[in-house]
Design an enzyme around this catalytic site. Sequence first.
Site, short mmCIF file in Angstrom:
data_model
loop_
_atom_site.label_atom_id
_atom_site.label_comp_id
_atom_site.label_asym_id
_atom_site.label_seq_id
_atom_site.Cartn_x
_atom_site.Cartn_y
_atom_site.Cartn_z
N ILE A 136 7.78 2.90 -4.29
CA ILE A 136 7.14 4.06 -3.91
C ILE A 136 7.41 4.46 -3.07
O ILE A 136 8.21 3.61 -2.10
CB ILE A 136 5.64 3.65 -4.48
CG1 ILE A 136 5.08 2.92 -3.87
CG2 ILE A 136 5.17 4.08 -5.68
CD1 ILE A 136 3.42 2.79 -3.68
N ASP A 137 7.23 5.28 -2.87
CA ASP A 137 8.16 6.17 -1.05
C ASP A 137 6.95 5.63 -0.13
O ASP A 137 5.64 5.30 -0.43
CB ASP A 137 7.94 7.25 -0.76
CG ASP A 137 8.62 8.26 -2.30
OD1 ASP A 137 9.57 7.73 -1.92
OD2 ASP A 137 7.93 9.54 -2.39
N LYS A 138 7.99 5.56 1.04
CA LYS A 138 7.06 4.76 2.27
C LYS A 138 6.06 5.23 2.16
O LYS A 138 4.82 4.19 3.03
CB LYS A 138 7.83 5.14 3.35
CG LYS A 138 7.52 4.90 4.79
CD LYS A 138 7.87 5.42 5.61
CE LYS A 138 6.92 5.02 7.54
NZ LYS A 138 8.08 5.29 8.45
N ARG A 236 6.13 14.35 -5.94
CA ARG A 236 5.97 15.53 -4.58
C ARG A 236 6.80 17.06 -4.98
O ARG A 236 6.33 18.54 -4.77
CB ARG A 236 6.28 14.94 -4.24
CG ARG A 236 5.23 13.97 -3.10
CD ARG A 236 6.15 13.21 -2.09
NE ARG A 236 6.79 12.94 -1.29
CZ ARG A 236 7.51 12.95 0.38
NH1 ARG A 236 7.85 11.29 0.03
NH2 ARG A 236 8.20 13.20 0.50
#
Length: 301
Positions: A136-138, A236
């Site tokens: 998962i993204d930062k 997103r």
Amino acid sequence: MDKTKTFHISNETGRLDKFLSDELNEHSRSQVQSWIKEGLVTVNDEEAKANYKIQNGDIIHVTMKEPEEIDAQPEDIAIDIVYEDADVVVVNKASGMVVHPSIGHASGTLVNALLYHVKDLSGINGKIRPGIVHRIDKDTSGLLMVAKNDLAHEKLAEQLQEKTAKREYIALVHGVIENDKGTIDAPIGRDPKNRKKFTVIQGGKESVTHFEVIERFSEYTLLRLNLETGRTHQIRVHLEYIGHRMAGDPLYGPRKTLEGEGQFLHAASLSFVHPRTGEQLTFTAPLPDDFNETLDWVRRR
């Protein structure tokens, strides 16, 4: 070992760095610019600047320098381990933590922490991403499954590929969504105008996101989202596509509108079949405190 590539220009115009980043699309524009600054790019046997305007007849030679090898080291970083057995670890990742080391993030990542706290991790993804089955993204918080051996890794990855592992996210988005639920089925690929971004594009990879409204506010909507596919930045990109960009998103969202670091996106639920026992496992993680505080502020407005 460094690689080299030569381009013979015909019917092309524009900046040198943009041309090369489009042609060498597995590398970022910043990487290309770094090679140019190091003198690893020549035009007609002479070093050139990034803003050089290419012309018909130019011969461009690029030496693609291999990045320095990163060796992930164990680090005593606190992490929230929700579940652990001999095969699987489930972690509730904090927002702001990168999942695995990369150029610019050689330490302080989830992998560095896992190597300290868990030690035994699958080797399928090599030294940089041991045990990492999905990411998962930062700036996204929430649940990740991690494999402690190769057998577990293969079986968990197979569930993701066959869409039997379930992942549920909570997101705060701009605007009021009128439909109580819906599905976004739109192919995603890298944005040809910005290599850091992805976009809905013809010829992209199949991408499906289901959403359901949890709560509506005057200017925002709180959503529950389920993924059928797991493309980079999928949620997103899909939210941007339907005109309801994620609040706080530094890459796809509008200018900063709410207090907080990064997008308001949380991996709240994770469900999969245990790779050895065959038992169905489901885990949930509550919203982080800063997410809840923002929701309270939005409600009061």
